[in-house]
Design an enzyme around this catalytic site. Structure first.
Site, PDB file in Angstrom:
ATOM      1  N   ASP A   1     -40.518 -36.364  -8.968  1.00  0.00           N
ATOM      2  CA  ASP A   1     -40.379 -36.102  -7.540  1.00  0.00           C
ATOM      3  C   ASP A   1     -39.233 -36.986  -7.089  1.00  0.00           C
ATOM      4  OD1 ASP A   1     -40.455 -36.003  -4.792  1.00  0.00           O
ATOM      5  OD2 ASP A   1     -42.638 -36.100  -4.642  1.00  0.00           O
ATOM      6  N   HIS A   2     -38.058 -36.398  -6.843  1.00  0.00           N
ATOM      7  CA  HIS A   2     -36.868 -37.226  -6.625  1.00  0.00           C
ATOM      8  C   HIS A   2     -37.005 -38.121  -5.400  1.00  0.00           C
ATOM      9  CE1 HIS A   2     -35.715 -33.919  -3.865  1.00  0.00           C
ATOM     10  NE2 HIS A   2     -35.039 -34.851  -3.236  1.00  0.00           N
TER      11      HIS A   2
ATOM     12  N   HIS B   1     -43.377 -34.167  -1.704  1.00  0.00           N
ATOM     13  CA  HIS B   1     -42.646 -35.235  -1.017  1.00  0.00           C
ATOM     14  C   HIS B   1     -43.461 -35.860   0.107  1.00  0.00           C
ATOM     15  CE1 HIS B   1     -39.482 -33.765  -3.398  1.00  0.00           C
ATOM     16  NE2 HIS B   1     -38.841 -33.042  -2.526  1.00  0.00           N
TER      17      HIS B   1
END
Length: 502
Positions: A194-195, A257
């Site tokens: 999950d960047h 996110h």
């Protein structure tokens, strides 16, 4: 006294061990993610001498391309998208270790070519059988890749898989994918990326809370009135109609996110900052989330409007979107974390496409000071203190406080104390993918999501989506360039509160 010359390439970086020799294999290497993020991140790691000396990159995709053409395309990508200046002395050793394999990677026999190339690199480049596989592919291709890589893994060296979101489409599909992965690989070999978790300001939530004695003692229901988390984008779906029509905002951003930001804000202090302890506390926070009722969740879909003065089409007018689509592009909710720290403290969250401004923020709204003696002298109504963590685009932290206006009398006005990353540190912020790729090479899973985290996130989303099936909203219900549907304002105004506007 010995004087040492400062190395500009290493300036501002913490000392950490170098990864083992390895091959970084990108499935889907002809896509935008590889050119915009992955290869520029690899270049920046090489620029800072954080890659192992024995290292290679192997691109795998359907597009026909030679090794030289691939290298040329990646060089152009680095020049355009990397945060560091292009230096031939950095690029050329990296490019020498690049290979490209044109193949349909869902074909079982085709992966034999990948395996053969890996064996050659072990001999030529000394990569010692260590593999980091990055899945920049559609979800439909993952199952075949996992099976074939599992069958072909070598007895020597380590193997790690980096899997992009979405990890499944719902709880059931996520569990099936996990069961498949765990048939061939152990949990410590699976890196669900999950960047957002690689962003410095997201990691700074933990530093802010646990490295400063002034915040953690008041980080609870006694002092905090409510929390607001916003993930706002001005862009639309960017030619991703095929994916977005299936996912919607709730699966694209909310499930991963946004809920990760909630978990980091709400979690208890970990025993230490090892991967397991940090993720244990995040899971506890996610498990404590109360499933919101229908009146506590709103959804929206953008219509025509204006972004920065330019007219943009509505969601249903985007290429590839059903003209009668009921896909959500906005989700707002009031969440509660049912534990001692947060009982009865609402978390108002919202995220959406084509909103008024691009920003990701976590705003901690503290309770009003009891009986302030200068309430009447406040110039604009003495507002409660607000601590805002700016995740993007202007990374930093700000604290709103009441201060006396210069001059005669006791006039109070709200002012902001600001910390900006760009002004406090000489080095630019690293891209999230730099940190995450390096951590995957090192086997550090702290910033990657664990199986039980993913399942808790999907459990909440599935419950919300199930309730949505009972009604058919009147879409579109907000204009592009605004802050979302009117029902989002009603959600928070019912509690005599309002969304942050700046």
């Amino acid at each position: 006294m010995t004087v040492t010359q400062e190395n500009p390439l290493l300036e501002g970086l913490q000392v950490r061990r170098t990864p083992d020799p390895c091959a970084f294999v990108i499935f889907g290497a002809s896509g935008d993610l590889t050119q915009r993020k992955l290869i520029p991140a690899i270049y920046s790691l090489a620029y800072r001498r954080l890659l192992p000396q024995k290292f290679s990159v192997v691109g795998v995709a359907r597009s026909e391309m030679s090794d030289d053409v691939f290298r040329t395309a990646m060089e152009a990508a680095v020049k355009e998208f990397a945060r560091d200046p292009f230096r031939p002395d950095v690029w050329e050793p990296l490019a020498e270790g690049m290979r490209y394999i044109s193949t349909d990677f869902v074909d079982e026999a085709a992966l034999d070519a990948v395996a053969a190339s890996m064996s050659e690199l072990d001999e030529e480049r000394g990569t010692e059988g260590n593999r980091l596989y990055y899945f920049a592919v559609p979800p439909s291709a993952i199952e075949m890749l996992v099976r074939q890589l599992g069958k072909r893994r070598k007895a020597t060296g380590w193997t790690r898989l980096v899997i992009e979101k979405p990890f499944g489409h719902d709880l059931d599909s996520a569990r099936k994918l996990t069961n498949l992965l765990q048939r061939y690989f152990t949990e410590d070999e699976i890196f669900r990326i999950d960047h957002y978790l690689g962003k410095e300001t997201v990691q700074n939530v933990l530093a802010l809370r646990f490295a400063n004695g002034i915040f953690e003692p008041i980080w609870n229901r006694q002092f905090i009135d409510h929390v607001q988390i916003t993930v706002a984008e001005t862009m639309g779906i960017e030619r991703r109609a095929g994916y977005y029509e299936q996912a919607g905002a709730i699966r694209d951003i909310f499930q991963n996110h946004l809920l990760q930001l909630v978990a980091l804000t709400a979690m208890e202090p970990p025993i230490d900052f090892t991967a397991e302890q940090v993720r244990n506390e995040k899971v506890k926070a996610l498990r404590s989330l109360h499933t919101p009722g229908p009146k506590s969740v709103v959804r929206g879909q953008y219509g025509r409007g204006y972004i920065e003065g330019d007219e943009v089409p509505g969601y249903r007018e985007e290429d590839g979107v059903d003209p009668n689509s009921m896909t959500d592009t906005y989700v707002g909710a009031k969440l509660f974390v049912d534990n001692w720290r947060w009982a009865d403290t609402p978390f108002y969250v919202r995220m959406g496409k084509r909103l008024a401004r691009r920003e990701t923020t976590i705003a901690i709204h503290f309770k009003r000071a009891p009986h302030p003696p200068f309430e009447e002298s406040a110039t604009e109504g003495l507002r409660p203190n607000v601590l805002v963590i700016h995740v993007q685009p202007d990374e930093g932290v700000s604290l709103a406080i009441g201060a006396k206006v210069p001059g005669a009398g006791m006039t109070i006005r709200n002012v902001h104390m600001d910390f900006l990353y760009g002004g406090a540190f000489r080095t630019g912020l690293p891209e999230a993918y730099e940190r995450l790729i390096l951590d995957a090479m090192l086997g550090d899973q702290t910033l990657f999501t664990r199986t039980d985290e993913v399942e808790e996130q999907w459990s909440l989303v599935d419950a919300i989506v199930a309730a949505w099936r009972r009604d058919r909203p009147n879409f579109p219900n907000y204009a592009a360039g605004t802050w979302g549907p009117a029902s989002a304002n009603e959600l928070i105004e019912r509690d005599v509160r309002e969304w942050r506007s700046h």
